[in-house]
Write a protein that holds these residues in place. Structure first.
Motif, PDB file in Angstrom:
ATOM      1  N   VAL A 123      -4.336 -18.745  -7.845  1.00 12.94           N
ATOM      2  CA  VAL A 123      -2.978 -18.597  -7.334  1.00 12.94           C
ATOM      3  C   VAL A 123      -2.872 -17.384  -6.418  1.00 12.94           C
ATOM      4  N   GLY A 124      -3.508 -16.280  -6.818  1.00 18.96           N
ATOM      5  CA  GLY A 124      -3.495 -15.096  -5.980  1.00 18.96           C
ATOM      6  C   GLY A 124      -4.152 -15.352  -4.635  1.00 18.96           C
ATOM      7  N   ALA A 125      -5.292 -16.033  -4.660  1.00 14.81           N
ATOM      8  CA  ALA A 125      -5.974 -16.361  -3.410  1.00 14.81           C
ATOM      9  C   ALA A 125      -5.106 -17.256  -2.534  1.00 14.81           C
ATOM     10  N   PHE A 126      -4.403 -18.194  -3.152  1.00 17.41           N
ATOM     11  CA  PHE A 126      -3.540 -19.100  -2.397  1.00 17.41           C
ATOM     12  C   PHE A 126      -2.463 -18.335  -1.647  1.00 17.41           C
ATOM     13  N   SER A 127      -1.820 -17.370  -2.314  1.00 17.22           N
ATOM     14  CA  SER A 127      -0.797 -16.583  -1.622  1.00 17.22           C
ATOM     15  C   SER A 127      -1.415 -15.752  -0.505  1.00 17.22           C
ATOM     16  N   GLY A 128      -2.652 -15.302  -0.710  1.00 13.88           N
ATOM     17  CA  GLY A 128      -3.357 -14.592   0.345  1.00 13.88           C
ATOM     18  C   GLY A 128      -3.653 -15.489   1.536  1.00 13.88           C
TER      19      GLY A 128
ATOM     20  N   VAL B   2      -8.095 -11.247   3.049  1.00 20.11           N
ATOM     21  CA  VAL B   2      -6.768 -11.136   2.432  1.00 20.11           C
ATOM     22  C   VAL B   2      -6.736 -11.891   1.107  1.00 20.11           C
ATOM     23  N   ALA B   3      -7.335 -13.081   1.070  1.00 17.90           N
ATOM     24  CA  ALA B   3      -7.377 -13.840  -0.181  1.00 17.90           C
ATOM     25  C   ALA B   3      -8.169 -13.085  -1.241  1.00 17.90           C
ATOM     26  N   PHE B   4      -9.268 -12.467  -0.841  1.00 18.80           N
ATOM     27  CA  PHE B   4     -10.125 -11.745  -1.779  1.00 18.80           C
ATOM     28  C   PHE B   4      -9.390 -10.566  -2.400  1.00 18.80           C
ATOM     29  N   ILE B   5      -8.741  -9.751  -1.574  1.00  8.07           N
ATOM     30  CA  ILE B   5      -8.070  -8.567  -2.131  1.00  8.07           C
ATOM     31  C   ILE B   5      -6.841  -8.956  -2.938  1.00  8.07           C
ATOM     32  N   THR B   6      -6.192 -10.074  -2.564  1.00  8.76           N
ATOM     33  CA  THR B   6      -5.040 -10.522  -3.358  1.00  8.76           C
ATOM     34  C   THR B   6      -5.494 -11.002  -4.730  1.00  8.76           C
ATOM     35  N   ALA B   7      -6.596 -11.744  -4.748  1.00 10.68           N
ATOM     36  CA  ALA B   7      -7.092 -12.305  -6.000  1.00 10.68           C
ATOM     37  C   ALA B   7      -7.693 -11.251  -6.915  1.00 10.68           C
ATOM     38  N   PHE B   8      -8.349 -10.235  -6.353  1.00 10.10           N
ATOM     39  CA  PHE B   8      -9.122  -9.305  -7.169  1.00 10.10           C
ATOM     40  C   PHE B   8      -8.585  -7.874  -7.185  1.00 10.10           C
ATOM     41  N   GLY B   9      -7.592  -7.570  -6.358  1.00 12.98           N
ATOM     42  CA  GLY B   9      -7.124  -6.191  -6.252  1.00 12.98           C
ATOM     43  C   GLY B   9      -6.574  -5.622  -7.543  1.00 12.98           C
ATOM     44  N   GLY B  10      -5.692  -6.368  -8.208  1.00 11.68           N
ATOM     45  CA  GLY B  10      -5.090  -5.878  -9.442  1.00 11.68           C
ATOM     46  C   GLY B  10      -6.100  -5.728 -10.562  1.00 11.68           C
TER      47      GLY B  10
ATOM     48  N   LYS C 179     -14.241   0.265 -16.924  1.00 15.03           N
ATOM     49  CA  LYS C 179     -15.016  -0.922 -17.285  1.00 15.03           C
ATOM     50  C   LYS C 179     -15.964  -1.260 -16.141  1.00 15.03           C
ATOM     51  N   ARG C 180     -17.247  -1.251 -16.408  1.00 14.13           N
ATOM     52  CA  ARG C 180     -18.261  -1.552 -15.405  1.00 14.13           C
ATOM     53  C   ARG C 180     -19.242  -2.571 -15.978  1.00 14.13           C
ATOM     54  N   PRO C 181     -19.747  -3.487 -15.143  1.00 16.18           N
ATOM     55  CA  PRO C 181     -19.322  -3.721 -13.761  1.00 16.18           C
ATOM     56  C   PRO C 181     -17.938  -4.360 -13.703  1.00 16.18           C
ATOM     57  N   LEU C 182     -17.335  -4.350 -12.526  1.00 13.40           N
ATOM     58  CA  LEU C 182     -16.019  -4.958 -12.346  1.00 13.40           C
ATOM     59  C   LEU C 182     -16.072  -6.449 -12.678  1.00 13.40           C
ATOM     60  N   PHE C 183     -14.922  -7.001 -13.065  1.00 14.83           N
ATOM     61  CA  PHE C 183     -14.922  -8.370 -13.580  1.00 14.83           C
ATOM     62  C   PHE C 183     -15.427  -9.381 -12.565  1.00 14.83           C
TER      63      PHE C 183
ATOM     64  N   GLY D 161      -2.598  -6.675  -6.501  1.00 10.62           N
ATOM     65  CA  GLY D 161      -3.195  -7.555  -5.507  1.00 10.62           C
ATOM     66  C   GLY D 161      -2.219  -7.890  -4.394  1.00 10.62           C
ATOM     67  N   GLY D 162      -0.957  -8.173  -4.764  1.00  6.57           N
ATOM     68  CA  GLY D 162       0.069  -8.458  -3.764  1.00  6.57           C
ATOM     69  C   GLY D 162       0.403  -7.243  -2.915  1.00  6.57           C
ATOM     70  N   VAL D 163       0.360  -6.057  -3.537  1.00  3.39           N
ATOM     71  CA  VAL D 163       0.601  -4.821  -2.772  1.00  3.39           C
ATOM     72  C   VAL D 163      -0.465  -4.660  -1.692  1.00  3.39           C
ATOM     73  N   LEU D 164      -1.728  -4.824  -2.062  1.00  2.00           N
ATOM     74  CA  LEU D 164      -2.815  -4.704  -1.095  1.00  2.00           C
ATOM     75  C   LEU D 164      -2.716  -5.770  -0.011  1.00  2.00           C
ATOM     76  N   ARG D 165      -2.376  -6.981  -0.392  1.00  2.00           N
ATOM     77  CA  ARG D 165      -2.215  -8.068   0.589  1.00  2.00           C
ATOM     78  C   ARG D 165      -1.194  -7.706   1.653  1.00  2.00           C
ATOM     79  N   ASP D 166      -0.046  -7.223   1.210  1.00  2.00           N
ATOM     80  CA  ASP D 166       1.014  -6.901   2.158  1.00  2.00           C
ATOM     81  C   ASP D 166       0.631  -5.716   3.042  1.00  2.00           C
ATOM     82  N   ILE D 167      -0.062  -4.737   2.479  1.00  2.00           N
ATOM     83  CA  ILE D 167      -0.485  -3.579   3.275  1.00  2.00           C
ATOM     84  C   ILE D 167      -1.459  -4.019   4.365  1.00  2.00           C
ATOM     85  N   VAL D 168      -2.434  -4.827   3.993  1.00  2.00           N
ATOM     86  CA  VAL D 168      -3.419  -5.310   4.973  1.00  2.00           C
ATOM     87  C   VAL D 168      -2.743  -6.159   6.047  1.00  2.00           C
ATOM     88  N   CYS D 169      -1.699  -6.887   5.669  1.00  2.00           N
ATOM     89  CA  CYS D 169      -0.958  -7.721   6.618  1.00  2.00           C
ATOM     90  C   CYS D 169       0.139  -6.949   7.340  1.00  2.00           C
TER      91      CYS D 169
END
Length: 201
Positions: free
Chosen positions: A14-19, A36-44, A54-58, A132-140
């Motif tokens: 869903v996050g990727a879709f909004s991206g 944009v899809a990547f950072i929306t899906a994985f940013g949060g 927590k390492r490595p990242l999910f 994730g949505g915050v990063l999406r909007d900033i990049v856009c």
């Protein structure tokens, strides 16, 4: 597959879709759409994992998530270009609301698994849900939606996280608590948008 893993995958999709939608609205090329899809899906989730140390990242642990976004970007880019006429702010709000509910509950669950105190767990859910949505909007090149429309975006996540925590405390079925809390967050976000409920304005 565990239920929480399924919810995490659904949230990523869903996050990727909004991206995808936002990137196409900005007339980005394939690289832009994927980014944009990547950072929306994985940013949060990335910020959550960093804060939880927590390492490595999910998404590093599960490389199939990144591969899935890459493949979807190849497919979605021409599809959304064709359907650009029906892409509207409403569609982005709906995708954001669903993503907010799913990501938030995945985040609070991850924090509980890391033995975080309940208040910190609730905040981790909020961070996972909105960042994730915050990063999406900033990049856009947009002021993030969570900061500009005055609607209780983060508060919806916060309340839903506490609903999940309280149901867990009082012995409600874990699966029911997950789905009902995610639905509560998404529904509350959509209601606040539909009826133009605002705070501090």
């Amino acid at each position: 597959m565990t239920l929480i893993k399924f919810i995490e995958i659904m949230a990523i999709l869903v996050g990727a879709f909004s991206g995808f939608i936002e990137a196409r609205r900005k007339r980005m090329d394939l690289v832009g759409v994927f980014t944009v899809a990547f950072i929306t899906a994985f940013g949060g989730g990335t910020l959550r994992d960093i804060l939880l140390d927590k390492r490595p990242l999910f998404w590093v642990t599960h490389q199939e998530y990144a591969i899935l976004i890459f493949v979807l970007a190849l497919v979605a880019s021409p599809l959304i270009r064709t359907l650009r006429q029906i892409v509207s702010e409403r569609l982005i709000v709906i995708a954001d609301a669903v993503g907010l509910g799913l990501f938030s509950i995945a985040g609070v669950s991850a924090a509980l698994d890391a033995d975080m105190p309940i208040f910190i767990a609730s905040m981790m859910g909020v961070i996972t849900g909105i960042f994730g949505g915050v990063l999406r909007d900033i990049v856009c090149n947009e002021v993030p939606m969570v900061f500009r429309d005055g609607k209780p975006y983060a508060i919806c996540a916060f309340l839903g996280n506490w609903l999940f925590l309280l149901m867990g405390k009082y012995g409600v079925s874990h699966d029911f608590a997950l789905w009902s809390s995610a639905l509560f967050i998404s529904g509350l976000r959509l209601l606040s948008w539909r009826f133009d409920m605002r705070m501090g304005r």
